[in-house]
Design a protein around this motif. Structure first.
Motif, PDB file in Angstrom:
ATOM      1  N   LYS A  12       0.842  -1.190   0.000  1.00  0.00           N
ATOM      2  CA  LYS A  12       0.000   0.000   0.000  1.00  0.00           C
ATOM      3  C   LYS A  12       0.877   1.241   0.000  1.00  0.00           C
ATOM      4  O   LYS A  12       1.774   1.388   0.833  1.00  0.00           O
ATOM      5  CB  LYS A  12      -0.899   0.015   1.245  1.00  0.00           C
ATOM      6  CG  LYS A  12      -1.794   1.236   1.342  1.00  0.00           C
ATOM      7  CD  LYS A  12      -2.821   1.283   0.229  1.00  0.00           C
ATOM      8  CE  LYS A  12      -3.605   2.581   0.216  1.00  0.00           C
ATOM      9  NZ  LYS A  12      -4.585   2.619  -0.890  1.00  0.00           N
ATOM     10  N   SER A  13       0.605   2.121  -0.946  1.00  0.00           N
ATOM     11  CA  SER A  13       1.338   3.387  -0.996  1.00  0.00           C
ATOM     12  C   SER A  13       0.368   4.531  -0.772  1.00  0.00           C
ATOM     13  O   SER A  13      -0.755   4.507  -1.262  1.00  0.00           O
ATOM     14  CB  SER A  13       1.982   3.590  -2.369  1.00  0.00           C
ATOM     15  OG  SER A  13       2.725   2.469  -2.724  1.00  0.00           O
ATOM     16  N   PHE A  14       0.821   5.511  -0.013  1.00  0.00           N
ATOM     17  CA  PHE A  14       0.089   6.759   0.107  1.00  0.00           C
ATOM     18  C   PHE A  14       0.998   7.845  -0.448  1.00  0.00           C
ATOM     19  O   PHE A  14       2.110   8.036   0.054  1.00  0.00           O
ATOM     20  CB  PHE A  14      -0.244   7.084   1.564  1.00  0.00           C
ATOM     21  CG  PHE A  14      -1.288   6.182   2.173  1.00  0.00           C
ATOM     22  CD1 PHE A  14      -2.596   6.204   1.718  1.00  0.00           C
ATOM     23  CD2 PHE A  14      -0.958   5.306   3.204  1.00  0.00           C
ATOM     24  CE1 PHE A  14      -3.561   5.373   2.283  1.00  0.00           C
ATOM     25  CE2 PHE A  14      -1.912   4.482   3.776  1.00  0.00           C
ATOM     26  CZ  PHE A  14      -3.223   4.518   3.307  1.00  0.00           C
ATOM     27  N   GLN A  15       0.538   8.529  -1.467  1.00  0.00           N
ATOM     28  CA  GLN A  15       1.339   9.576  -2.125  1.00  0.00           C
ATOM     29  C   GLN A  15       2.770   9.109  -2.374  1.00  0.00           C
ATOM     30  O   GLN A  15       3.729   9.700  -1.921  1.00  0.00           O
ATOM     31  CB  GLN A  15       1.352  10.847  -1.289  1.00  0.00           C
ATOM     32  CG  GLN A  15       0.117  11.714  -1.481  1.00  0.00           C
ATOM     33  CD  GLN A  15      -0.608  11.923  -0.186  1.00  0.00           C
ATOM     34  OE1 GLN A  15       0.007  11.979   0.878  1.00  0.00           O
ATOM     35  NE2 GLN A  15      -1.912  12.043  -0.236  1.00  0.00           N
ATOM     36  N   SER A  16       2.862   8.007  -3.065  1.00  0.00           N
ATOM     37  CA  SER A  16       4.127   7.401  -3.502  1.00  0.00           C
ATOM     38  C   SER A  16       5.053   6.942  -2.363  1.00  0.00           C
ATOM     39  O   SER A  16       6.200   6.598  -2.604  1.00  0.00           O
ATOM     40  CB  SER A  16       4.887   8.312  -4.482  1.00  0.00           C
ATOM     41  OG  SER A  16       5.489   9.382  -3.798  1.00  0.00           O
ATOM     42  N   THR A  17       4.563   6.967  -1.120  1.00  0.00           N
ATOM     43  CA  THR A  17       5.346   6.384  -0.030  1.00  0.00           C
ATOM     44  C   THR A  17       4.743   5.020   0.300  1.00  0.00           C
ATOM     45  O   THR A  17       3.536   4.930   0.557  1.00  0.00           O
ATOM     46  CB  THR A  17       5.279   7.271   1.230  1.00  0.00           C
ATOM     47  OG1 THR A  17       5.622   8.584   0.849  1.00  0.00           O
ATOM     48  CG2 THR A  17       6.200   6.771   2.326  1.00  0.00           C
ATOM     49  N   GLU A  18       5.583   3.990   0.295  1.00  0.00           N
ATOM     50  CA  GLU A  18       5.068   2.663   0.600  1.00  0.00           C
ATOM     51  C   GLU A  18       4.932   2.486   2.110  1.00  0.00           C
ATOM     52  O   GLU A  18       5.912   2.510   2.840  1.00  0.00           O
ATOM     53  CB  GLU A  18       5.993   1.582   0.031  1.00  0.00           C
ATOM     54  CG  GLU A  18       5.738   1.347  -1.441  1.00  0.00           C
ATOM     55  CD  GLU A  18       6.436   0.121  -1.992  1.00  0.00           C
ATOM     56  OE1 GLU A  18       7.120  -0.596  -1.235  1.00  0.00           O
ATOM     57  OE2 GLU A  18       6.313  -0.113  -3.206  1.00  0.00           O
ATOM     58  N   THR A  57      -2.560  -1.225  -2.955  1.00  0.00           N
ATOM     59  CA  THR A  57      -2.053  -0.682  -4.216  1.00  0.00           C
ATOM     60  C   THR A  57      -1.727  -1.838  -5.152  1.00  0.00           C
ATOM     61  O   THR A  57      -1.978  -1.773  -6.355  1.00  0.00           O
ATOM     62  CB  THR A  57      -0.781   0.168  -3.951  1.00  0.00           C
ATOM     63  OG1 THR A  57      -1.104   1.117  -2.930  1.00  0.00           O
ATOM     64  CG2 THR A  57      -0.326   0.896  -5.192  1.00  0.00           C
TER      65      THR A  57
END
Lengths: 314, 231
Positions: A12-18, A57
């Motif tokens: 799972k990524s939030f704003q390209s941070t895994e 993701t």
């Protein structure tokens, strides 16, 4: 033993941070799986993915042997949960909250509500509105809610937060009882090893979103061995003597004047005698136990194992 | 769906909503009586010049009230679930998320629709009764006029109910109760402001189009709700 939870490369990524990264996790039916990791390691996000509250993701989730698709809801009937802080409809009473939960879950049983309130020792305050409850009481009530529909799988995210020591002990024995008598599979997350150690059958260690180790606690206990710690002002000479003269091959340099010798048959007396006879000055020499804490700390630090042979000064 | 609506009402305590509506009826009726007696009898230019005038003003006031009331309901049923994080509980139930949301929206829509109609019935009856005693508004009160007004109220009630969903679209962006209520007041100011017997809502196409827009935008907001990350 069948698997209740299986994830494959779950990310799972939030704003390209895994936040959760390629996790392959397996939880077997009827076990208590301790999910161990520091705050912010991705434990809650992973549990939310299991509940469908957060969409992965990439990767796959299999629950009760079936792959979960976006929009799947049927599997939720079989899960009880407590994720992050316990939330309720605060103006309703404890009992009303549990009854409402039962109605939404399609499992309405007044007797089960009372039974679960009794199991968490909240019988007697069931008619109080929840906003009058302390954090510890809310935590108990959330556990009661989670078990009130007799689910097959229980997801508990930091369930002992806010509980007093006695409450923690009660919950521990409740979890074991739920596993042994009700046949529940329980996934418990915590940032405290001491908690996981006391209830879990299997431990999954998560760090920075990665599941770095998944191991049965029994195996860990067997591999956490004793060692002898030697402090000396001449570490090079000590390493040489240990290997060449005393035949101890498994040792590790801890810092500039400390060595740890693992799995040796030599007694402390034999070691100190051997070192002194070979002109190694000894500041101290003690037998110690390599704790579970150190074992997991090593894993998180990326050491992998704890008994690597590491020649001092080599 | 009925089961879900029943559970929503149980959570929010239906009696509280009913009291709210009754108080609103009382306040609207009192305000209209105040206008009727204070402005009417002495004034050279009476507010209510005819029955259609009077019925129109009553309807406008009622719609304005219940569009704002709807935003309070929306805040309670929708925004608070997101703010208090109870939505995480709700979405972890084995129930289609769209159905859960639809149950909430249906409550607000129906509540607004019914309240506009009931309030019109009660307050119209009250003022017609009072006027029949004082006789200050003159002119014929024909069955045809009442029928026409009745149809208009039905359409306006539908318009108000649809429009009442519009504030949610704005409020949901920031999960803000104040944004939801403020936008409902804004809508009321535009649609229901009354000037020399004219308001935008007199052109029935305007409230009906806004209602259609409200329903459509709400549908768009929740179209992908099953993929939404919660918490």
């Amino acid at each position: 033993m069948t698997d209740i939870i299986r994830t494959r490369l779950l990310t799972k990524s939030f704003q390209s941070t895994e936040v959760v990264s390629q996790v392959n996790m397996t939880v077997k039916r009827g076990e208590i799986y301790g999910f161990l990791g520091p705050n912010g390691a991705g434990k809650s996000t992973l549990m939310k993915m299991l509940l469908g509250l957060v969409q992965p993701t990439s990767g796959e989730i299999e629950l009760f042997g079936e792959r979960i698709q976006p929009g799947s809801i049927e599997f939720l009937k079989r899960i009880g949960h407590l994720i992050e802080t316990p939330v309720f409809y605060d103006k309703l009473t404890a009992e009303q909250n549990l009854e409402l939960h039962g109605e939404y879950m399609g499992y309405y049983d007044k007797q089960a509500v009372r039974e679960s309130l009794q199991l968490v020792q909240l019988l007697g305050v069931e008619n109080k509105p929840v906003h009058q409850f302390s954090l510890g009481m809310k935590q108990r009530l959330a556990i009661a809610r989670a078990i009130s529909t007799k689910p097959e799988l229980l997801l508990l995210d930091e369930p002992i937060n806010g509980l007093d020591p006695e409450g923690i002990q009660d919950m521990r024995s409740l979890f074991r009882r739920l596993r042994d008598e009700w046949g529940m599979t329980i996934l418990i997350s915590s940032h405290l090893l001491s908690e996981i150690e006391l209830v879990a059958d299997t431990v999954g260690v998560i760090h920075s979103g990665r599941l770095v180790r998944e191991v049965s606690l029994e195996t860990v206990r067997q591999s956490t061995t004793d060692y002898v710690e030697i402090m000396t002002s001449n570490i090079k000479q000590a390493a040489f003597v240990l290997e060449e003269k005393l035949g101890a091959r498994r040792f590790r340099q801890i810092n500039s004047n400390t060595l740890r010798v693992y799995g040796t048959d030599l007694s402390e007396e034999a070691l100190s005698k051997g070192l002194i006879m070979n002109d190694v000055p000894i500041l101290s020499l003690n037998r110690r136990h390599h704790s579970l804490e150190e074992y997991f700390f090593d894993i998180v630090k990326g050491g992998g194992g704890h008994v690597a042979s590491d020649q001092a000064g080599a | 769906m009925w089961h879900l609506i029943r559970l929503e009402l149980k959570k929010g305590r239906l009696t509280g909503y009913i009291w709210g509506s009754l108080i609103a009826y009382g306040v609207i009726a009192s305000l209209l009586m105040l206008i009727y007696f204070v402005e009417g009898i002495e004034g050279a230019d009476p507010v209510f010049q005819s029955y259609p005038d009077m019925l129109f003003l009553i309807d406008v006031l009622i719609r304005a009230t219940f569009i704002i009331y709807a935003s309070v309901l929306l805040s309670k049923l929708m925004i608070n679930e997101f703010r208090d994080k109870t939505i995480g509980l709700l979405f972890a139930y084995p129930i289609n998320r769209k159905k859960l949301i639809a149950a909430k929206l249906l409550i607000v829509f129906t509540w607004t629709f019914l309240n506009v109609i009931i309030a019109n019935l009660l307050i119209d009856a009250l003022l017609i009764l009072v006027n029949s005693q004082t006789g200050y508004v003159t002119g014929p009160l024909t069955g045809e006029l009442l029928m026409e007004h009745g149809i208009n109220v039905l359409m306006q009630a539908f318009g108000a109910a649809g429009m009442s969903l519009l504030p949610l679209v704005l409020g949901m962006r920031k999960k803000s109760v104040s944004a939801t209520i403020a936008s409902s007041i804004f809508i009321v100011m535009i649609v229901c402001s009354h000037n020399l017997g004219f308001s935008l809502s007199s052109i029935i196409a305007i409230p009906l189009s806004l209602a259609a827009l409200g329903i459509f935008l709400t549908y768009l907001s929740f179209r992908n709700i099953h993929q939404m990350d919660v918490g």
